[in-house]
Write a protein that holds these residues in place. Structure first.
Motif, mmCIF file in Angstrom:
data_model
loop_
_atom_site.group_PDB
_atom_site.id
_atom_site.type_symbol
_atom_site.label_atom_id
_atom_site.label_comp_id
_atom_site.label_asym_id
_atom_site.label_seq_id
_atom_site.Cartn_x
_atom_site.Cartn_y
_atom_site.Cartn_z
ATOM 1 N N THR A 35 1.255 -1.159 0.221
ATOM 2 C CA THR A 35 0.148 0.216 0.192
ATOM 3 C C THR A 35 0.990 1.370 0.352
ATOM 4 O O THR A 35 1.562 1.262 0.455
ATOM 5 C CB THR A 35 -0.815 -0.051 0.669
ATOM 6 O OG1 THR A 35 -1.940 -0.714 0.905
ATOM 7 C CG2 THR A 35 -1.794 1.330 1.533
ATOM 8 N N VAL A 47 -3.563 3.377 -3.301
ATOM 9 C CA VAL A 47 -2.502 2.426 -3.781
ATOM 10 C C VAL A 47 -2.879 0.634 -3.273
ATOM 11 O O VAL A 47 -1.257 1.105 -2.006
ATOM 12 C CB VAL A 47 -1.978 2.116 -4.905
ATOM 13 C CG1 VAL A 47 -1.752 1.053 -5.956
ATOM 14 C CG2 VAL A 47 -2.193 3.245 -5.832
ATOM 15 N N ALA A 58 2.477 -1.298 -7.367
ATOM 16 C CA ALA A 58 2.011 0.720 -7.303
ATOM 17 C C ALA A 58 2.427 2.054 -7.605
ATOM 18 O O ALA A 58 1.829 2.925 -8.379
ATOM 19 C CB ALA A 58 2.411 0.415 -5.579
ATOM 20 N N VAL A 61 1.108 2.381 -11.120
ATOM 21 C CA VAL A 61 -0.349 2.897 -11.005
ATOM 22 C C VAL A 61 0.260 4.345 -10.887
ATOM 23 O O VAL A 61 -1.007 5.277 -11.418
ATOM 24 C CB VAL A 61 -1.010 2.371 -9.879
ATOM 25 C CG1 VAL A 61 -2.003 2.828 -9.848
ATOM 26 C CG2 VAL A 61 -1.088 1.090 -10.272
ATOM 27 N N CYS A 201 -8.706 5.754 -13.638
ATOM 28 C CA CYS A 201 -8.865 4.033 -13.340
ATOM 29 C C CYS A 201 -8.494 3.480 -14.482
ATOM 30 O O CYS A 201 -8.225 2.403 -14.118
ATOM 31 C CB CYS A 201 -10.299 4.472 -12.353
ATOM 32 S SG CYS A 201 -9.820 5.410 -11.224
ATOM 33 N N VAL A 204 -5.468 3.163 -15.144
ATOM 34 C CA VAL A 204 -4.445 2.416 -14.109
ATOM 35 C C VAL A 204 -4.927 0.681 -14.318
ATOM 36 O O VAL A 204 -4.600 -0.177 -14.206
ATOM 37 C CB VAL A 204 -5.254 2.689 -12.746
ATOM 38 C CG1 VAL A 204 -4.276 1.700 -11.733
ATOM 39 C CG2 VAL A 204 -4.044 3.352 -12.629
ATOM 40 N N ALA A 216 -6.090 -5.686 -7.263
ATOM 41 C CA ALA A 216 -5.971 -4.221 -6.174
ATOM 42 C C ALA A 216 -6.748 -3.267 -6.300
ATOM 43 O O ALA A 216 -8.114 -3.133 -6.654
ATOM 44 C CB ALA A 216 -4.630 -3.317 -7.449
ATOM 45 N N VAL A 218 -7.519 0.770 -6.287
ATOM 46 C CA VAL A 218 -6.825 2.352 -6.407
ATOM 47 C C VAL A 218 -7.900 3.243 -6.188
ATOM 48 O O VAL A 218 -8.878 3.356 -7.262
ATOM 49 C CB VAL A 218 -6.218 2.102 -7.789
ATOM 50 C CG1 VAL A 218 -5.327 3.465 -7.933
ATOM 51 C CG2 VAL A 218 -4.829 1.259 -8.095
#
Length: 366
Positions: A35, A47, A58, A61, A201, A204, A216, A218
């Protein structure tokens, strides 16, 4: 438990519109997840990734969101595609744009047209007039609002092909084509504030797939992506903020499973960016037809669907429309929604009702 505490404390510090509530299974010793937090698109990016290379995924992202803002959809950042379009186009002359930008323009226009043209892609002059997102705390002069409204008109923005033929639906686009945006007059400008975080998003999800992440969750501001599966096989539980509480207060949770396809959850509300003048709340979701913040009685809208851009756009539309019209609109896009009105009544689509749990007794389902 350590990850859970780190995740929740990060949210408390940042004050996200939607908070994560993650639970790491007791038997999950293989991957506890990684995280982290970042900042992009004027908001926090939270994330949590479950993969063998959690930190790298991460970081990828956050980099993905930053690049989208910097290279394409920011109206503020000089050099982004939207910035170039807004500052370089000439009225009546096609301006070549990327497939992704053409897609975003058509997608937002489709949602807006289905909802009485209230989701204005050209809202920027009006938004700048109010300046709520930049911290202004007073109602502009009526004349200035009227002047700003005069240059908010999505019907004067067109996506055309090489032959000059106008496209009206996303389905008419192809990635191997050449696309242009055409403005009928000067003074117009593109602004993806109503769906930009949802677009992020979507990007991602593509990044996570490329990196073969197992699962995941996010959050980019008020838009959340739930991707893949957690190692223990459980779903993701997302907290919905109490729109009349403190920024850390939750009024309910939504539980989703995303092991078969990504699930997107976006929340919009009148409590995110606002000020109070003479006892009246003025927030940042503006009605392009009146020139003033939406005043439909709906103070929070959470949309659940399989597209980040769509969930983000629809949640904004739900603040701009009366509740009955908002429910109808969301259903027409095969999405689900949880609406909260100023009297703390909750209205939901059937499937949303199966996923939603109230945690604050002040709210009642109607």
């Amino acid at each position: 438990m350590k990850n859970k505490l780190a995740l929740l404390s990060g949210i408390l510090c940042i004050g996200l519109v939607i908070a994560f509530i993650f639970y790491t299974g007791k038997d999950n010793q293989k991957k506890e997840g990684y995280t982290t937090t970042g900042f992009a698109m004027g908001t926090a990016v939270m994330v949590s990734v479950y993969s063998d290379q959690g930190r790298q995924d991460a970081d990828a992202v956050i980099d993905c969101v930053s690049r989208l803002e910097r290279e394409q959809i920011s109206w503020r950042i000089e050099g982004s595609e939207v910035y170039r379009v807004n500052h370089e186009y000439k009225a009546g002359e096609p301006y070549e744009i990327s497939y992704d930008l053409a897609y975003a323009v058509l997608q937002e226009k489709e949602v807006s047209e289905a909802g009485d043209d209230l989701l204005a892609l050209t809202i920027r002059p009006l938004a700048s007039c109010w300046g709520i997102e930049d911290g202004k705390k007073e109602v502009p002069e009526t004349q200035k609002i009227e002047e700003a409204c005069s240059v908010v008109n999505d019907s004067k923005v067109h996506i055309v092909d090489e032959q000059g033929k106008e496209l009206t639906q996303v389905s008419e686009l192809s990635e191997d084509g050449t696309w242009y945006v055409l403005f009928d007059e000067t003074g117009l400008s593109l602004d993806f504030g109503a769906m930009g975080k949802g677009i992020a998003c979507d990007r991602v999800a593509e990044s996570l797939e490329e990196n073969q992440a197992e699962g995941a969750c996010v959050a980019v501001g008020g838009s959340v992506l739930c991707y893949g599966a957690k190692p223990d096989g459980s779903g993701f539980r997302i907290g919905i903020r109490d729109p009349r509480g403190n920024e850390n207060d939750m009024m309910g949770t939504v539980e989703v499973r995303s092991d078969r396809h990504p699930v997107y959850i976006s929340t919009s509300g009148d409590y995110e960016k606002y000020f109070i003048q003479d006892g009246k709340r003025y927030h940042h979701i503006l009605n392009p037809k009146t020139g003033y913040p939406a005043d439909t009685g709906t103070i929070s809208a959470t949309v659940i669907c399989e597209s980040g851009a769509l969930s983000d756009a629809l949640s904004t539309m739900c603040i701009l429309l009366p509740a009955d019209q908002a429910l109808k609109l969301v259903k027409s896009f095969d999405a689900d929604v949880i609406l909260i009105d100023k009297d703390k009544n909750i209205y939901m689509t059937e499937q949303a009702g199966k996923q939603f749990t109230i945690t604050n007794g002040d709210y009642k389902v109607k």
